[in-house]
Enzyme design. Structure first.
Site, mmCIF file in Angstrom:
data_model
loop_
_atom_site.group_PDB
_atom_site.id
_atom_site.type_symbol
_atom_site.label_atom_id
_atom_site.label_comp_id
_atom_site.label_asym_id
_atom_site.label_seq_id
_atom_site.Cartn_x
_atom_site.Cartn_y
_atom_site.Cartn_z
ATOM 1 N N TYR A 572 0.872 -1.145 0.100
ATOM 2 C CA TYR A 572 -0.146 0.033 0.074
ATOM 3 C C TYR A 572 1.124 1.239 0.234
ATOM 4 O O TYR A 572 0.677 2.329 0.839
ATOM 5 C CB TYR A 572 -1.022 -0.050 1.245
ATOM 6 C CG TYR A 572 -1.811 -1.111 1.165
ATOM 7 C CD1 TYR A 572 -3.303 -1.068 0.883
ATOM 8 C CD2 TYR A 572 -1.499 -2.542 1.555
ATOM 9 C CE1 TYR A 572 -3.965 -1.995 0.957
ATOM 10 C CE2 TYR A 572 -2.372 -3.362 1.438
ATOM 11 C CZ TYR A 572 -3.834 -3.399 1.210
ATOM 12 O OH TYR A 572 -4.604 -4.390 1.149
ATOM 13 N N ALA A 574 1.347 3.730 -1.931
ATOM 14 C CA ALA A 574 1.141 5.386 -1.901
ATOM 15 C C ALA A 574 0.592 6.032 -0.528
ATOM 16 O O ALA A 574 0.253 7.217 -0.586
ATOM 17 C CB ALA A 574 0.137 5.238 -2.908
ATOM 18 N N ASP A 575 0.160 5.112 0.357
ATOM 19 C CA ASP A 575 -0.434 5.622 1.479
ATOM 20 C C ASP A 575 0.445 6.668 2.335
ATOM 21 O O ASP A 575 0.195 7.598 2.896
ATOM 22 C CB ASP A 575 -1.216 4.592 2.378
ATOM 23 C CG ASP A 575 -2.594 4.362 1.806
ATOM 24 O OD1 ASP A 575 -3.407 4.912 2.267
ATOM 25 O OD2 ASP A 575 -2.550 3.134 1.155
ATOM 26 N N PRO A 576 1.775 5.947 2.668
ATOM 27 C CA PRO A 576 2.552 6.958 3.495
ATOM 28 C C PRO A 576 3.170 7.968 2.727
ATOM 29 O O PRO A 576 3.264 9.029 3.514
ATOM 30 C CB PRO A 576 3.562 5.885 3.982
ATOM 31 C CG PRO A 576 3.676 4.912 2.991
ATOM 32 C CD PRO A 576 2.126 4.641 2.330
ATOM 33 N N GLY A 579 0.168 10.556 3.067
ATOM 34 C CA GLY A 579 -0.008 11.075 4.439
ATOM 35 C C GLY A 579 1.002 12.157 4.829
ATOM 36 O O GLY A 579 0.891 13.420 5.466
#
Length: 785
Positions: A572, A574-576, A579
């Protein structure tokens, strides 16, 4: 020389996102960028996009970023390297020789007028030039002196040499990248330094907020190692809570007639409707107790159905059923994306030598302060006579100089999964009061990675995943689908500075909680909205998670073993990134509000944040029409580069040789001086890579990777262990630097958690509460405000 620029698609123009149509968020901020490399380059680009005046201080001959390429037609030109063109866009260039007597004096004069100074000279170097933080802060007490280094300015690894693959290996991502039973594979494109660049900006803007309230600047330190490790969420948690090693897993990608697709959420049995097998919906293989064991069978059914269908057909039908299905896009397809075009992400920037360039845009759409590059990357020393005018310092308040930077800021957070909670955690770690809103009957992400036990009646307080992402927050259960829930939410907004949400783009407008509604009640509110593809464009309502975005943003298409099959990270990813970008955007919007008195809305798309990290491959396509393909761990720029078996089970050593001198040192350490004589140049080493890899591995497999690293580092060769999660938790360097934080949770007891990516000299982030827990009502009941 003129590059073979790939033309833009003119069929539909997007909105004006240029910073020339109004004041930018950081108008009036002066940044002196004396760093060299990708981390500082990206930090400066983000600050310039937000409106700061960024003066790039370069050594004679230019900084390292100019030499990294990719170059038009592969012909070296310090004015035409792709990373320079993209990451130095909108900056000034000033050549100063800091080894001379005059150079440091001019830099001191600049720093006296600056708000932020960026540097990455390494431990003790700036102090030796009379340019250390203590001296410059004495001359300019409000200065934010931001230092970047690979491993930190202190600790056992502080003076190690590094390279792109070593950064990735020691940051924890390389170990679980790739297929089971095969060697780990990296994600190319200087990923680790890009993470560090984001954290430099987040820390600097928080420190500048503190300086403008108290008159006290400070020294900020950010390391690549800690920035990358902070971009995980279950890596170390799997080990500390469950005793599990996060390792390589089968790919999530599925082949189809014209490429590959990826989808998540297969527990939604509409996937059987998609593959035209509704007769299997009641099959006992798909019951909760049998699901995990049956996943390979379901994947086989999906693969059989997809084999003769196009990506477009699969994704269109899947998204219609609200399944998270996305295509694996190449750089060419990314450049032609209707979604990116209509959102105005690509930025046409005229360059005096190369003509009109299409550059990656900023990761935010900002409603009140447009963002983006204000011009092309500067020619070397284009601003030779630059001197900033004397400045009057911003009026400071009477804030407590020992308070955390964001103390007094209130954030209302309505988020789930990873990107939104991470942004909220960053703000909470920096001192903001963060109130997390949850729906009691759907406690998002509260079931993942509990400490060794399933089925406790208070399971919702035991998730390692949730507790790591939501430290330093308060918690409140509200149902925003009810009139009473919305009323209470709006009362919170009345006294808030920030609303942070990461739901599908349609959710908050359908609830009657869009930005316009919130701003009517509180004109100073900053609303940050995160979604898969953004709040506008033809893909606005597409469902996606971070792993989908790895496919759609171009990452998967360029990652893999070199046999043609693309590969995601299964993390996943792209999430950090999103964020951290959200954290930066919120801080910039708060700074803008101090000047304008008005809040604004930030619209972030995981797609655009993920694509921003593909900048090297994007620029290669823009300059050369070359589409990045999987190539294992090998570099197009240096050789040898790879991971090599070391002594032990599934243990690996990463090496990336950046220079001929390092190559000769490597050959001496592995006792193969004959290789140094036979392959003295980079081009010759690339051609003989297989032979060289065999020679290195014959040596490395006799030693554990820590011992091999020590021998190579002693000789000046960039090398590092490919760290598994259990090794990271016990790493002596991270321990000595105090990276991990120990928290005693009322229900899970003592746990060791990832710490903070920033070190702020007088106002270090800290855990304000042990860890918030949900009130001990069962999750099917609502808690009153």
């Amino acid at each position: 020389m003129r590059a073979r620029i790939i033309p833009r698609d003119m069929s539909s123009e997007g909105p004006d996102r240029s910073p020339t149509s109004g004041d930018a968020a950081l108008t009036g901020v002066l940044v002196v960028d004396a760093s060299a490399g990708v981390a500082g380059g990206y930090a400066g680009r983000l600050l310039a996009d937000l409106g700061a005046e960024v003066v790039k201080v370069e050594p004679p001959g230019g900084d390292r970023l100019r030499a990294l390429g990719p170059f038009p037609d592969d012909s070296f030109d310090i004015e035409a390297g792709g990373l320079h063109l993209a990451l130095n866009a909108g900056k000034r260039s000033l050549v100063l020789d800091l080894e001379s007597s005059e150079g440091p004096e001019r830099l001191r004069a600049l720093a006296e007028q600056a708000d932020i100074l960026l540097e990455n000279a390494g431990p003790g170097v700036m102090e030796g030039r009379g340019l250390g933080p203590e001296r410059l802060l004495e001359a300019n007490p409000q200065l934010v002196y931001a230092s970047h280094s690979p491993f930190g300015l202190t600790g056992p690894y502080a003076r190690r040499v590094t390279s792109e693959i070593v950064d990735w290996a020691m940051g924890g991502y390389l170990y679980f990248g790739g297929d089971p039973g095969r060697s780990p594979i990296m994600v190319h494109g200087h990923q680790a330094e890009l993470h560090a660049g984001m954290q430099l900006v987040a820390g600097a803007l928080a420190a500048m907020w503190h300086a403008r309230r108290t008159g006290a600047g400070q020294h900020l330190e950010v390391s690549t190692l800690e920035s990358v490790q902070n971009a995980h969420v279950w890596l170390t948690t799997m080990w500390t809570h469950e005793g599990l090693i996060q390792t390589r897993e089968p790919s999530l990608l599925t082949s189809c007639a014209d490429g590959h697709v990826v989808w998540l959420g297969m527990r939604n049995l509409d996937v059987l409707v998609l593959i035209e097998r509704p007769d299997l919906i009641d099959d006992p293989r798909w019951t909760p107790e049998n699901w995990r064991a049956s996943v390979p069978e379901l994947r086989a059914l999906i693969a059989e159905w997809a084999a003769d269908r196009s990506r477009a057909e699969i994704c269109e039908k899947g998204q219609t059923l609200r399944l998270a299905v996305t295509p694996v896009n190449t750089m060419e397809e990314l450049a032609r994306s209707a979604q990116l075009r209509e959102r105005g992400w690509w930025r046409e920037t005229p360059h005096p030598q190369l003509g009109a360039l299409q550059l990656p845009g900023p990761p935010w759409l900002m409603s009140g302060t447009p963002a983006g590059p204000r011009g092309a990357a500067p020619r070397l020393d284009a601003d030779a006579g630059y001197a900033p005018p004397p400045r009057e310092r911003t009026e400071t308040g009477r804030g407590d100089p020992d308070a955390l930077p964001l103390e007094g800021i209130r954030v209302v957070e309505v988020t789930g999964n990873w990107s939104g909670p991470l942004a909220g955690r960053h703000l909470g770690d920096l001192g903001a009061e963060v109130v997390k809103i949850e729906l009691a009957r759907r406690p998002a992400t509260r079931v993942s990675h509990p400490p060794g036990n399933e089925g406790w009646e208070t399971f919702y307080n035991r998730s390692g995943y949730f507790n790591l992402l939501n430290r330093n927050k308060r918690d409140l259960c509200l149902d925003l689908g009810t009139e009473r829930g919305r009323e209470l939410f709006l009362r919170l907004v009345d006294d808030a500075d920030v609303v942070l949400e990461n739901n599908s783009a349609r959710v908050f407008p359908q609830l009657g909680l869009d930005y316009e509604t919130l701003a009517r009640r509180n004109p100073r509110i900053v609303m940050c909205s995160i979604s898969g593809y953004g709040a506008t464009g033809p893909e606005r309502d597409f469902l996606a998670y971070g792993a989908n975005i790895e496919a759609s943003c171009g990452l998967a298409a360029q990652t893999g073993y070199g046999d043609g099959a693309p590969r995601g990270t299964n993390s996943y990813y792209a999430d950090p990134i999103t964020g951290a970008h959200a954290t930066v955007g919120i801080l910039a919007a708060l700074h803008a509000r101090e000047r304008t008195g008005r809040g604004q809305q930030l619209d972030l798309a995981l797609q655009e944040s993920g694509a921003a990290f593909m900048v090297e491959s994007i620029m290669d396509y823009r300059l050369n029409g070359r589409v990045a393909r999987p190539r294992g761990n090998r570099s197009t720029r240096i050789a040898p580069q790879g991971v090599y078996r070391s002594f032990g089970s599934d243990c690996w050593l990463a090496i990336g040789v950046e220079s001929d001198e390092q190559w000769r040192a490597l050959c001496a350490v592995i006792e193969r001086p004959d290789l140094a004589g036979r392959y003295p140049t980079h081009e010759e080493r690339r051609a003989a890579h297989d032979e060289i890899d065999e020679a290195i591995e014959a040596w490395s497999e006799t030693l554990n990777h820590n011992r091999a690293t020590a021998l190579l580092q002693e000789a000046g060769v960039p090398a590092g262990p490919v760290l598994a999660n259990w090794e990271i938790v016990s790493d002596p360097h991270l321990y000595e630097r105090g990276y991990f934080v120990d928290i005693v949770h009322p229900e899970t007891g003592h746990q060791r958690w990832e710490g903070f990516p920033w070190r702020l000299s007088p106002t270090p982030p800290r855990n304000k509460h042990n860890s918030h827990i949900k009130k001990k009502n069962k999750p099917t009941k609502k808690t009153n405000i």
